[in-house]
Design a protein around this motif. Structure first.
Motif, PDB file in Angstrom:
ATOM      1  N   GLU A   1      74.220 -81.369  66.637  1.00  0.00           N
ATOM      2  CA  GLU A   1      74.870 -81.402  65.329  1.00  0.00           C
ATOM      3  C   GLU A   1      74.458 -80.174  64.542  1.00  0.00           C
ATOM      4  O   GLU A   1      73.412 -79.583  64.801  1.00  0.00           O
ATOM      5  N   TRP A   2      75.256 -79.793  63.559  1.00  0.00           N
ATOM      6  CA  TRP A   2      75.049 -78.499  62.908  1.00  0.00           C
ATOM      7  C   TRP A   2      73.677 -78.375  62.257  1.00  0.00           C
ATOM      8  O   TRP A   2      73.055 -77.310  62.317  1.00  0.00           O
ATOM      9  N   TYR A   3      73.173 -79.461  61.637  1.00  0.00           N
ATOM     10  CA  TYR A   3      71.881 -79.348  60.975  1.00  0.00           C
ATOM     11  C   TYR A   3      70.733 -79.284  61.982  1.00  0.00           C
ATOM     12  O   TYR A   3      69.704 -78.648  61.723  1.00  0.00           O
TER      13      TYR A   3
ATOM     14  N   ASP B   1      70.870 -75.681  63.218  1.00  0.00           N
ATOM     15  CA  ASP B   1      70.398 -74.735  62.206  1.00  0.00           C
ATOM     16  C   ASP B   1      68.877 -74.771  62.059  1.00  0.00           C
ATOM     17  O   ASP B   1      68.220 -73.719  62.030  1.00  0.00           O
ATOM     18  N   ILE B   2      68.300 -75.963  61.958  1.00  0.00           N
ATOM     19  CA  ILE B   2      66.851 -76.082  61.771  1.00  0.00           C
ATOM     20  C   ILE B   2      66.091 -75.503  62.964  1.00  0.00           C
ATOM     21  O   ILE B   2      65.182 -74.671  62.825  1.00  0.00           O
TER      22      ILE B   2
ATOM     23  N   VAL C   1      77.347 -73.148  59.512  1.00  0.00           N
ATOM     24  CA  VAL C   1      77.342 -73.538  58.102  1.00  0.00           C
ATOM     25  C   VAL C   1      78.684 -74.174  57.764  1.00  0.00           C
ATOM     26  O   VAL C   1      79.707 -73.489  57.715  1.00  0.00           O
TER      27      VAL C   1
ATOM     28  N   SER D   1      81.465 -82.144  61.379  1.00  0.00           N
ATOM     29  CA  SER D   1      80.575 -82.405  62.507  1.00  0.00           C
ATOM     30  C   SER D   1      80.806 -81.331  63.557  1.00  0.00           C
ATOM     31  O   SER D   1      81.944 -81.153  64.026  1.00  0.00           O
TER      32      SER D   1
END
Length: 311
Positions: free
Chosen positions: A126-128, A131-132, A193, A200
């Motif tokens: 998933e994008w988050y 990213d993290i 982003v 999603s």
């Protein structure tokens, strides 16, 4: 409704400099544990041959990846990226743990953490999550190269990479082919982003592919639901920030020397130029403005340190 969409797009744009700043700051903070763990990539940080070897290895690896994409060996490409990510996370996690425990135990626990992070990116990209973990990975890789190269070799490396990036996007356009393969495979070597509520990455992807327009020039579909930035665009200017902090101390704030602060501010200015250019709708080479800004900022910081901070 229109104003709400514009507000979310502004937030999405602002998120990218925040992530670049996070990578650069994290890279500098990781420099101490990376050095203590002996994770320098090159033995002689002042050798100008190091950037040449870096470019040669990059070209060979890129050619190999393009061949895999061309002949539809995307499963092999996927596994190569997963294994590379796993190895990189071992360095990041074991380097951090090396500050508080023995080297052997740090390597063991770091390897377990690297496996967990790699599996999470594989099973739930998933994008988050992307990213993290992407910011953490970029900071670790930038730190390893930042402690391995003094600023002059780094500047040479960033210049050569900028030229290569521009040629591969605007001339040969093979970087667009590689980027499309990464996007289609949901490969976690970029940050994502969202621009739309309820987005999603697993379900929606990026909402469009890189396609040719009437003139034959590639341009991304305008209905994309998210902005993308490759980890390389975050890593490369961060290498110079870290190298300046490690090898050119003085006159700054904490671990950040004036040249390091200059490189950091310059890279953020370069990102601003890049984000403005992205609104043209065409794929943009990220490294020329990012690396160029970092180099100019470093030189300004170095000049200020030499002329105004000397006793």
């Amino acid at each position: 409704m229109r104003s709400k969409e514009q507000f979310r797009e502004v937030l999405a744009i602002l998120a990218m400099p925040v992530m670049l700043l996070a990578v650069e700051t994290g890279s500098v903070l990781l420099a101490v544990p990376m050095t203590a763990s002996g994770y320098a990539v090159f033995e002689d940080p002042n050798s100008l041959s190091n950037p040449i070897w870096f470019i040669v290895m990059l070209l060979a690896f890129t050619a190999f990846l393009l061949m895999l994409i061309k002949y539809q060996f995307k499963r092999i490409l996927d596994w190569i990226i997963r294994i590379s990510i796993f190895i990189a996370y071992i360095y990041v996690f074991s380097g951090l743990l090396g500050l508080i425990t023995s080297a052997g135990y740090a390597l063991l626990v770091g390897s377990i953490g690297a496996l967990a992070a790699t599996l999470l990116l594989w099973k739930y990209p998933e994008w988050y999550v992307v990213d993290i973990l992407g910011v953490l990975l970029a900071a670790g890789v930038a730190s390893m190269f930042g402690i391995s190269l003094e600023p002059i070799p780094v500047i040479l490396l960033l210049f050569l990479l900028s030229v290569y990036d521009a040629l591969s996007v605007y001339k040969t356009k093979h970087m667009l082919t590689l980027a499309q393969g990464v996007i289609e495979g949901r490969m976690p070597i970029m940050v994502v982003v969202p621009k739309k509520e309820g987005y999603s990455f697993i379900r929606d992807g990026v909402g469009g592919s890189i396609q040719p327009d009437e003139s034959g020039d590639e341009r991304p579909a305008h209905n994309r639901a998210a902005y993308l930035m490759g980890l390389g665009d975050l890593i490369m200017p961060s290498i110079l920030v870290t190298s300046a902090a490690v090898f050119v101390p003085g006159g700054g704030i904490g671990m950040l020397s004036l040249p390091a602060i200059g490189a950091l501010c310059g890279s953020l200015a370069g990102l601003g130029i890049l984000l403005y250019a992205v609104h043209s709708g065409r794929p943009q080479a990220g490294l020329p403005p990012l690396n160029g800004g970092a180099i100019c900022g470093f030189l300004i910081g170095w000049f200020l340190m030499i002329h105004y901070m000397s006793p």
